[in-house]
Scaffold this active site. Structure first.
Site, PDB file in Angstrom:
ATOM      1  N   GLU A 158       0.896  -1.158  -0.067  1.00  0.00           N
ATOM      2  CA  GLU A 158      -0.087  -0.040  -0.050  1.00  0.00           C
ATOM      3  C   GLU A 158       0.746   1.227  -0.174  1.00  0.00           C
ATOM      4  O   GLU A 158       1.636   1.449   1.025  1.00  0.00           O
ATOM      5  CB  GLU A 158      -0.974   0.203   1.140  1.00  0.00           C
ATOM      6  CG  GLU A 158      -1.719  -1.199   1.420  1.00  0.00           C
ATOM      7  CD  GLU A 158      -2.853  -1.274   0.314  1.00  0.00           C
ATOM      8  OE1 GLU A 158      -3.105  -0.235  -0.266  1.00  0.00           O
ATOM      9  OE2 GLU A 158      -3.210  -2.599   0.209  1.00  0.00           O
ATOM     10  N   CYS A 181      -2.286   8.872   3.261  1.00  0.00           N
ATOM     11  CA  CYS A 181      -2.220   8.173   2.047  1.00  0.00           C
ATOM     12  C   CYS A 181      -3.452   8.729   1.304  1.00  0.00           C
ATOM     13  O   CYS A 181      -3.291   8.622   0.009  1.00  0.00           O
ATOM     14  CB  CYS A 181      -2.081   6.851   2.294  1.00  0.00           C
ATOM     15  SG  CYS A 181      -3.177   5.936   2.939  1.00  0.00           S
TER      16      CYS A 181
END
Ligand code: NAP
Length: 687
Positions: free
Chosen positions: A266, A305
């Site tokens: 990720e 993020c």
């Protein structure tokens, strides 16, 4: 089980939890300073830690202990961890504040992490069996006579789940990986990012001291994990969260390229939010769009993020939207995150702030700063080095590609003008694959469909906000445990959470083929064609604990008459031509004349299989997988098999769910209807 009293927070060098012991490395480590005051908090190093012994311990002690438990046992364990964290929330909030997090930011991290654990515990209990094997989908029939079936099954992987986390969410970021791994039955080695490892260390000190986790189930490394990857192979999974650059470096290791350990990444992502052209003239849409951008920039000081890095605005609306953004950030309070009046805290460190400022400088080569020119006016007695004003840039050079390439991991976004929906699609896709995109506009706007088809394959999650979900929507930047988190391409190509899907990353899927009896015996779930046990009392007279998979009833026959069809039509009001009009039914390509209602067959079937008196079966709460396979005409005779297919315990300790496979046959033994009946059945609870 180990019950280790929590040692006092380790200062100056953080401890690691190695083979069920807290170990403090000798010597100095990387210094970590408070983002708010600049004082030294701790040092981080894993020098001298035997990571090979950790991997062996996880495989040889933690894994077997976890795999001896069922999915439900492990779900109960994960649920207990929620209570442990709740007891220590205040300490975690206080430590998070040192990393620059406001109370709201810490809530996202700590309470959000507890929410992930609770969701996984609940979903595992509802959606997985109280067993060691989970089936994946229905069986595949591989022979004409039904004697050979295929059934996909999931079993826990026998290695270790290593998690390498980013600094921004030291609790949530770890717990969202811990929950699915533990429920799956894999032991975990946690490696937090150094800048906030002190928060993660406190979390794990309490989790490990609780006695809830079996020995070897969880270990913890503060600092660089040394040659950890040299010890990994095809049994293991590494869940990485961090920058694309680190992911690129790590995924080249032979653990992944030669030994087939799994690497789930990720990484960073230039997430976009789009204001549709027709929405630009609607004050409500513009207001919501601006509010979302503001929320994304100030939550965790933009160190998310999933934050909006590119705000796409129709060319004609740019000036108006920029003016709204300037108003929105005017008067924002920044400073000591423990001060209740402060809306935005610090970035994680002075050096990280410097990185973000340098990225902004690079972006200014093609953009103009429209928010964030002012001086820092900080609340509280703080060291300003890690603080930054929210910054909105406006793209001036349409060919400036850096806005689609550089991630300023802080309170920074760029407004990007676009001509029409097709242009917006092209711009969004230039991000190279992202975690999430959001679209603001009406639900029936054709441009919404253009955006959807144009960008879905480039994203792990899409959020559409219109007037009807504006208040209930959960936020552009908020990953939810029920939904997939991850994204293709630049976002890392990984996928986490998504409910039970996230558990599957820690299990092996195997196509099991064999006879129905073998598949029933190995999976604990009745497979069609397996022997039924008809030599039991009426199954509705048995308690949950007495019923065995395969226990069955073959009912008496019942003839279906024209009268039945007439009566059911009158009672239900269902006078569809196929039941009422012989000529019309014959003229259809499907029927040879009037047919019984399918729902009448289901009702008549219940009339054949129920045991009428009060007993262990408390209620029927639904049907699944209902199919009508052969028409039933007046004069046909039906009977059925009711077979125990599956059993799952319920939240109520004195009840369980029993699923019954129902196969309704006609006089020629053709299957006319098949479905599952769900019942709640009493358990024998020891006094
Ligand atoms: P990072 O510098 O890439 O570090 C991520 C993790 O990798 C840290 O735990 C780091 O440990 C570790 N690491 C670095 N080099 C390593 C090596 N050679 N061997 C083993 N581990 C190593 O990222 P970050 O600064 O912590 O986080 C910010 C970035 O993460 C941003 O780009 C953000 O977009 C991304 N992020 C993505 C997600 C997502 O879900 N997609 C979530 C959060 C953040 P040390 O700290 O000890 O160096």
């Amino acid at each position: 089980m180990t019950s280790v009293p929590p040692p006092a927070p380790t200062k100056p060098v953080l401890s690691s939890y190695v083979v069920d012991q807290w170990v403090t490395p000798d010597g100095d480590g990387e210094p970590v300073h408070s983002a708010v005051t600049g004082e030294l908090l701790c040092q981080v190093t894993a020098a001298g830690i035997d990571v090979g012994a950790m991997v062996r311990h996880a495989r040889e002690v933690g894994g077997p202990a976890l795999r001896a438990m069922t999915f439900h046992d492990r779900a109960a364990m994960v649920k207990e961890l929620v209570g442990v964290i709740a007891e220590h929330k205040d300490e975690l909030y206080a430590l998070s504040a040192q990393s620059g997090a406001t109370k709201k930011d810490a809530w996202v991290d700590v309470d959000g992490g507890m929410g992930v654990l609770a969701t996984y515990a609940s979903k595992a209990r509802k959606e997985l069996p109280n067993a060691h094997v989970a089936v994946d989908g229905p069986p595949e029939h591989l022979s004409r006579d039904g004697s050979f079936l295929g059934q996909h099954v999931w079993t826990p992987r026998e290695g270790v789940a290593v998690q390498i986390n980013a600094f921004n969410f030291p609790c949530w970021g770890s717990l969202e990986k811990l929950a699915p791994a533990l429920v799956a039955g894999m032991p975990v080695i946690v490696k937090p990012a150094s800048p906030t490892a002190y928060v993660a260390e406190a979390l794990y000190r309490h989790l490990l001291a609780s006695g809830v986790l079996p020995d070897g189930a969880v270990q913890f490394i503060a600092g660089h994990p040394g040659d950890l990857f040299d010890h990994l192979d095809g049994r293991d999974v590494v869940g990485f969260t961090g920058s694309a650059a680190t992911a690129e470096h790590l995924r080249g290791h032979r653990a992944f390229t030669a030994r087939s350990a799994t690497f789930v990444a990720e990484t960073d992502s230039l997430n976009a939010s789009v204001l549709l052209p027709s929405a630009a003239g609607d004050d409500g849409h513009v207001e919501r769009f601006v509010r979302e951008i503001k929320r994304e920039l100030i939550t965790k000081a933009g160190q998310r993020c999933t934050a909006i890095r590119r705000a796409l605005v129709p060319e004609a609306a740019v000036d108006a939207v920029v003016a709204r953004l300037q108003d929105a950030f005017d008067g924002l309070t920044i400073g000591d995150p423990t001060d209740e009046s402060v809306r935005m805290g610090a970035l994680v460190s002075a050096s990280h702030r410097e990185d973000v400022a340098q990225t902004v400088d690079k972006l200014l080569a093609g953009c103009r700063r429209v928010v964030g020119d002012g001086d820092l006016d900080l609340v509280g007695d703080v060291d300003p080095a890690a603080f930054m004003v929210p910054t909105v840039l406006l793209l001036e050079d349409p060919d400036f590609e850096a806005v689609h390439e550089l991630e300023p991991f802080g309170p920074v976004t760029t407004v990007i003008p676009f001509r029409d929906a097709a242009h917006a699609v092209d711009l969004v896709r230039r991000g190279g694959g992202s975690l999430v995109a959001s679209v603001f506009g009406d639900a029936d706007d054709p441009d919404a469909a253009t955006l959807f088809t144009g960008i879905a394959s480039h994203h792990g999650r899409l959020l559409f906000v219109d007037a009807t979900d504006a208040e209930s929507q959960t936020g552009h930047g908020t990953p939810l445990p029920h939904l997939v988190h991850g994204g293709p391409g630049r976002a890392g190509g990984g996928e986490e959470m998504g409910g039970v899907r996230g558990i599957h990353h820690y299990m092996q899927r195997t196509a099991l083929t064999g006879s129905p009896e073998l598949i029933t015996n190995l999976t604990g779930r009745y497979a069609p064609g397996a022997p039924r046990n008809l030599d039991v009392e009426h199954p509705f007279k048995l308690t949950y604990d007495q019923i065995r998979i395969g226990d069955a009833l073959l009912t008496d026959e019942r003839e279906i008459t024209l009268d039945d069809i007439e009566s059911f039509a009158a009672l239900s009001g269902d006078t569809f031509y196929a039941h009422m009009d012989d000529e019309a039914a014959k003229a259809s390509p499907i029927f040879e004349g009037r047919v019984a209602h399918g729902y009448f067959l289901v009702s008549a079937a219940a009339g054949l299989f129920v045991w009428p008196d009060p007993g262990p079966v408390l209620a029927n709460f639904g049907l699944e997988n209902l199919r009508f396979m052969t028409p039933v005409y007046p004069g046909d005779r039906i009977r059925l098999y009711l077979t125990c297919k599956d059993k799952v315990t319920r939240r109520e300790p004195d009840q369980g769910t029993v699923t019954w496979d129902v196969e309704v046959l006609n006089q020629d033994d053709e299957v006319v209807a098949a479905y599952d009946v769900l019942t709640i059945v009493k358990r024998e609870v020891p006094a």
